[in-house]
Scaffold this motif. Structure first.
Motif, PDB file in Angstrom:
ATOM      1  N   ALA A  43       2.983  -7.542   6.186  1.00 19.91           N
ATOM      2  CA  ALA A  43       3.144  -8.310   5.139  1.00 19.91           C
ATOM      3  C   ALA A  43       1.994  -9.121   5.029  1.00 19.91           C
ATOM      4  CB  ALA A  43       4.528  -8.723   4.860  1.00 19.91           C
ATOM      5  N   PRO A  44       1.295  -9.398   3.848  1.00 20.23           N
ATOM      6  CA  PRO A  44       0.560 -10.474   3.772  1.00 20.23           C
ATOM      7  C   PRO A  44       1.320 -11.846   4.029  1.00 20.23           C
ATOM      8  CG  PRO A  44       0.181  -8.895   1.795  1.00 20.23           C
ATOM      9  CD  PRO A  44       1.560  -8.426   2.696  1.00 20.23           C
ATOM     10  N   LYS A  45       0.841 -12.823   4.438  1.00 18.01           N
ATOM     11  CA  LYS A  45       1.199 -14.134   4.671  1.00 18.01           C
ATOM     12  C   LYS A  45       0.194 -15.167   4.400  1.00 18.01           C
ATOM     13  CE  LYS A  45       1.906 -12.726   9.026  1.00 18.01           C
ATOM     14  NZ  LYS A  45       2.601 -12.899  10.377  1.00 18.01           N
TER      15      LYS A  45
ATOM     16  N   SER B   2       9.103 -10.905   7.942  1.00 18.78           N
ATOM     17  CA  SER B   2       9.261 -11.099   6.426  1.00 18.78           C
ATOM     18  C   SER B   2      10.663 -11.391   6.141  1.00 18.78           C
ATOM     19  CB  SER B   2       8.776  -9.908   6.026  1.00 18.78           C
ATOM     20  OG  SER B   2       9.078  -9.883   4.352  1.00 18.78           O
ATOM     21  N   LYS B   3      10.972 -12.132   5.299  1.00 18.08           N
ATOM     22  CA  LYS B   3      12.599 -12.421   4.928  1.00 18.08           C
ATOM     23  C   LYS B   3      12.636 -11.532   3.573  1.00 18.08           C
ATOM     24  CE  LYS B   3      13.208 -16.609   7.508  1.00 18.08           C
ATOM     25  NZ  LYS B   3      13.242 -18.206   7.278  1.00 18.08           N
ATOM     26  N   VAL B   4      11.722 -11.043   2.885  1.00 19.52           N
ATOM     27  CA  VAL B   4      11.769 -10.021   1.855  1.00 19.52           C
ATOM     28  C   VAL B   4      11.829  -8.750   2.241  1.00 19.52           C
ATOM     29  CG1 VAL B   4      10.584  -9.394  -0.173  1.00 19.52           C
ATOM     30  CG2 VAL B   4      10.266 -11.760   0.461  1.00 19.52           C
ATOM     31  N   ILE B   5      13.039  -8.111   1.713  1.00 19.64           N
ATOM     32  CA  ILE B   5      13.222  -6.696   2.567  1.00 19.64           C
ATOM     33  C   ILE B   5      13.095  -5.610   1.519  1.00 19.64           C
ATOM     34  CG2 ILE B   5      15.053  -5.237   3.757  1.00 19.64           C
ATOM     35  CD1 ILE B   5      14.285  -7.877   5.192  1.00 19.64           C
ATOM     36  N   SER B  82       5.668  10.644 -11.394  1.00 19.65           N
ATOM     37  CA  SER B  82       4.853  10.267 -10.415  1.00 19.65           C
ATOM     38  C   SER B  82       3.480  11.070 -10.368  1.00 19.65           C
ATOM     39  CB  SER B  82       5.054  10.120  -8.696  1.00 19.65           C
ATOM     40  OG  SER B  82       6.099   9.607  -8.669  1.00 19.65           O
ATOM     41  N   GLU B  83       2.281  10.129 -10.627  1.00 14.33           N
ATOM     42  CA  GLU B  83       1.088  10.854 -10.484  1.00 14.33           C
ATOM     43  C   GLU B  83       0.266  10.657  -9.143  1.00 14.33           C
ATOM     44  OE1 GLU B  83      -0.855   8.836 -13.689  1.00 14.33           O
ATOM     45  OE2 GLU B  83       0.385   9.922 -15.157  1.00 14.33           O
ATOM     46  N   ALA B  84      -0.593  11.332  -8.990  1.00  6.13           N
ATOM     47  CA  ALA B  84      -1.343  11.166  -7.790  1.00  6.13           C
ATOM     48  C   ALA B  84      -2.020   9.932  -7.568  1.00  6.13           C
ATOM     49  CB  ALA B  84      -2.472  12.220  -7.525  1.00  6.13           C
ATOM     50  N   GLY B  85      -2.584   9.368  -8.674  1.00  9.73           N
ATOM     51  CA  GLY B  85      -3.146   8.011  -8.428  1.00  9.73           C
ATOM     52  C   GLY B  85      -2.138   6.775  -8.273  1.00  9.73           C
ATOM     53  N   ASP B  86      -0.764   7.175  -8.296  1.00 10.75           N
ATOM     54  CA  ASP B  86       0.089   5.835  -7.918  1.00 10.75           C
ATOM     55  C   ASP B  86       0.339   6.256  -6.337  1.00 10.75           C
ATOM     56  OD1 ASP B  86       2.539   7.414 -10.428  1.00 10.75           O
ATOM     57  OD2 ASP B  86       0.639   5.917 -10.703  1.00 10.75           O
ATOM     58  N   SER B  87      -0.393   6.776  -5.753  1.00 12.81           N
ATOM     59  CA  SER B  87      -0.072   6.623  -4.182  1.00 12.81           C
ATOM     60  C   SER B  87      -0.627   5.327  -3.836  1.00 12.81           C
ATOM     61  CB  SER B  87      -0.945   7.633  -3.352  1.00 12.81           C
ATOM     62  OG  SER B  87      -0.280   9.130  -3.876  1.00 12.81           O
ATOM     63  N   ALA B  88       0.083   4.553  -3.001  1.00 14.53           N
ATOM     64  CA  ALA B  88      -0.355   3.184  -2.985  1.00 14.53           C
ATOM     65  C   ALA B  88       0.802   2.386  -2.087  1.00 14.53           C
ATOM     66  CB  ALA B  88      -0.848   2.360  -4.068  1.00 14.53           C
ATOM     67  N   LEU B  89       0.272   1.062  -1.594  1.00  9.95           N
ATOM     68  CA  LEU B  89       1.484   0.373  -0.998  1.00  9.95           C
ATOM     69  C   LEU B  89       1.843  -0.583  -2.002  1.00  9.95           C
ATOM     70  CD1 LEU B  89       2.862  -0.655   1.784  1.00  9.95           C
ATOM     71  CD2 LEU B  89       0.986  -2.260   1.783  1.00  9.95           C
ATOM     72  N   TYR B  90       3.396  -0.464  -2.221  1.00  9.70           N
ATOM     73  CA  TYR B  90       3.906  -1.338  -3.150  1.00  9.70           C
ATOM     74  C   TYR B  90       4.541  -2.389  -2.543  1.00  9.70           C
ATOM     75  CZ  TYR B  90       2.730   2.100  -6.629  1.00  9.70           C
ATOM     76  OH  TYR B  90       2.109   3.207  -7.652  1.00  9.70           O
ATOM     77  N   LEU B  91       3.849  -3.641  -3.082  1.00  8.86           N
ATOM     78  CA  LEU B  91       4.414  -4.926  -2.240  1.00  8.86           C
ATOM     79  C   LEU B  91       5.364  -5.544  -3.233  1.00  8.86           C
ATOM     80  CD1 LEU B  91       1.195  -5.886  -0.511  1.00  8.86           C
ATOM     81  CD2 LEU B  91       2.990  -5.489   0.667  1.00  8.86           C
ATOM     82  N   CYS B  92       6.526  -6.114  -2.676  1.00  8.26           N
ATOM     83  CA  CYS B  92       7.170  -7.012  -3.407  1.00  8.26           C
ATOM     84  C   CYS B  92       7.085  -8.473  -2.868  1.00  8.26           C
ATOM     85  CB  CYS B  92       8.766  -6.549  -3.305  1.00  8.26           C
ATOM     86  SG  CYS B  92      10.047  -7.775  -4.001  1.00  8.26           S
ATOM     87  N   ALA B  93       7.124  -9.307  -3.631  1.00 12.37           N
ATOM     88  CA  ALA B  93       7.008 -10.869  -3.255  1.00 12.37           C
ATOM     89  C   ALA B  93       7.992 -11.786  -4.023  1.00 12.37           C
ATOM     90  CB  ALA B  93       5.574 -11.356  -3.445  1.00 12.37           C
ATOM     91  N   SER B  94       8.300 -12.819  -3.313  1.00  8.44           N
ATOM     92  CA  SER B  94       9.208 -13.891  -4.074  1.00  8.44           C
ATOM     93  C   SER B  94       8.880 -15.016  -3.830  1.00  8.44           C
ATOM     94  CB  SER B  94      10.672 -13.645  -3.540  1.00  8.44           C
ATOM     95  OG  SER B  94      11.027 -14.051  -2.435  1.00  8.44           O
ATOM     96  N   SER B  95       9.289 -16.166  -4.691  1.00  7.08           N
ATOM     97  CA  SER B  95       8.891 -17.460  -4.596  1.00  7.08           C
ATOM     98  C   SER B  95       9.979 -18.417  -5.175  1.00  7.08           C
ATOM     99  CB  SER B  95       7.601 -17.731  -5.285  1.00  7.08           C
ATOM    100  OG  SER B  95       7.879 -17.597  -6.490  1.00  7.08           O
ATOM    101  N   TYR B 104       6.280 -15.203  -0.751  1.00  7.83           N
ATOM    102  CA  TYR B 104       6.469 -14.443   0.493  1.00  7.83           C
ATOM    103  C   TYR B 104       6.781 -12.916   0.157  1.00  7.83           C
ATOM    104  CZ  TYR B 104       7.452 -19.092   1.969  1.00  7.83           C
ATOM    105  OH  TYR B 104       7.418 -20.548   2.087  1.00  7.83           O
ATOM    106  N   PHE B 105       5.901 -12.348   1.020  1.00 11.34           N
ATOM    107  CA  PHE B 105       5.692 -10.841   0.888  1.00 11.34           C
ATOM    108  C   PHE B 105       6.647 -10.147   1.670  1.00 11.34           C
ATOM    109  CE2 PHE B 105       2.237 -10.032  -2.267  1.00 11.34           C
ATOM    110  CZ  PHE B 105       1.635 -11.182  -2.241  1.00 11.34           C
ATOM    111  N   GLY B 106       7.089  -9.095   1.299  1.00 16.06           N
ATOM    112  CA  GLY B 106       7.558  -7.874   2.167  1.00 16.06           C
ATOM    113  C   GLY B 106       6.710  -7.032   2.706  1.00 16.06           C
ATOM    114  N   SER B 107       7.017  -5.979   3.539  1.00 14.13           N
ATOM    115  CA  SER B 107       6.192  -5.053   4.355  1.00 14.13           C
ATOM    116  C   SER B 107       5.730  -4.191   3.372  1.00 14.13           C
ATOM    117  CB  SER B 107       6.566  -4.705   5.480  1.00 14.13           C
ATOM    118  OG  SER B 107       6.867  -5.828   6.437  1.00 14.13           O
ATOM    119  N   GLY B 108       6.381  -3.894   2.352  1.00 16.15           N
ATOM    120  CA  GLY B 108       5.883  -2.958   1.355  1.00 16.15           C
ATOM    121  C   GLY B 108       6.572  -1.489   1.440  1.00 16.15           C
TER     122      GLY B 108
END
Lengths: 114, 114
Positions: A43-45, B2-5, B82-95, B104-108
């Protein structure tokens, strides 16, 4: 609109040499600037965050100085280590009453070799 | 660590299928963000919440993407078709707040659309 520019996509260095990764920004208001680091498959830190009182933030040997006159927040380290190899993002965020969105640059890959 | 799961770590879908991913923010963090990191490592902001309320979202999110952060349940991001262009890493973060606090980011969740 707001934007963050990281001019280098890839920086390759020999271990022990100084590191400087460029970051400039364009912003309507005075923002906070951040450097985030992302190691492979992690994860980005947060690495560094700018202060309001012109202190120079430092962490793990890295430091960055916010220069409002040149709209820059370059990341520096005096001596690169192999473990510094990672993807580095410069980002900005506002303090005011807004959504708090973080705007990222395109990232700079730092590769440190022996 | 990471504490974001974020779950699942990997998600594979066919075009037109729904893709749903979840995020548990760090405890005590009311502000949650979703970012898309593409194959060029570029971050694209998708949507953010404060508690259950949407703060900001981009057009793409408004059309094919849906997201929510119900109380006492994980946040979720779902792509309706879903479309092919949606292929990616989706990252969640909290603050802690929307005011220049560290994200603070999760691993995605790595989504692959075949």
């Amino acid at each position: 609109g707001d934007s963050v520019t990281q001019t280098e996509g890839l920086v390759t260095l020999t271990e022990g040499l100084p590191v400087m990764l460029n970051c400039t920004y364009q912003s309507t208001y005075s923002p906070f600037l951040f450097w985030y680091v992302q190691h492979l498959n992690e994860a980005p830190k947060l690495l560094l965050k700018s202060f309001t009182d012109n202190k120079r933030p430092e962490h793990q040997g890295f430091h960055a100085t916010l220069h409002k006159s040149s709209s820059s927040f370059h990341l520096q380290k005096s001596s690169a280590q192999l473990s510094d190899s990672a993807l580095y993002y410069c980002a900005l965020r506002y303090t005011g009453a807004n959504t708090g969105k973080l705007t990222f640059g395109h990232g700079t890959i730092l590769r440190v070799h022996p | 660590n990471s504490k974001v799961i974020q779950t699942p770590r990997y998600l594979v879908k066919g075009q037109g299928q729904k893709a749903k991913m979840r995020c548990i923010p760090e405890k005590g963090h009311p502000v949650v963000f979703w970012y898309q990191q593409n194959k060029n490592n570029e971050f694209k902001f998708l949507i953010n919440f404060q508690n259950q309320e949407v703060l900001q979202q981009i057009d793409m999110t408004e059309k094919r993407f849906s997201a929510e952060c119900p109380s006492n349940s994980p946040c979720s991001l779902e792509i309706q078709s879903s479309e092919a262009g949606d292929s990616a890493l989706y990252l969640c973060a909290s603050s802690l707040s929307r005011h220049a606090e560290t994200l603070y980011f999760g691993s995605g969740t790595r989504l692959t659309v075949l």
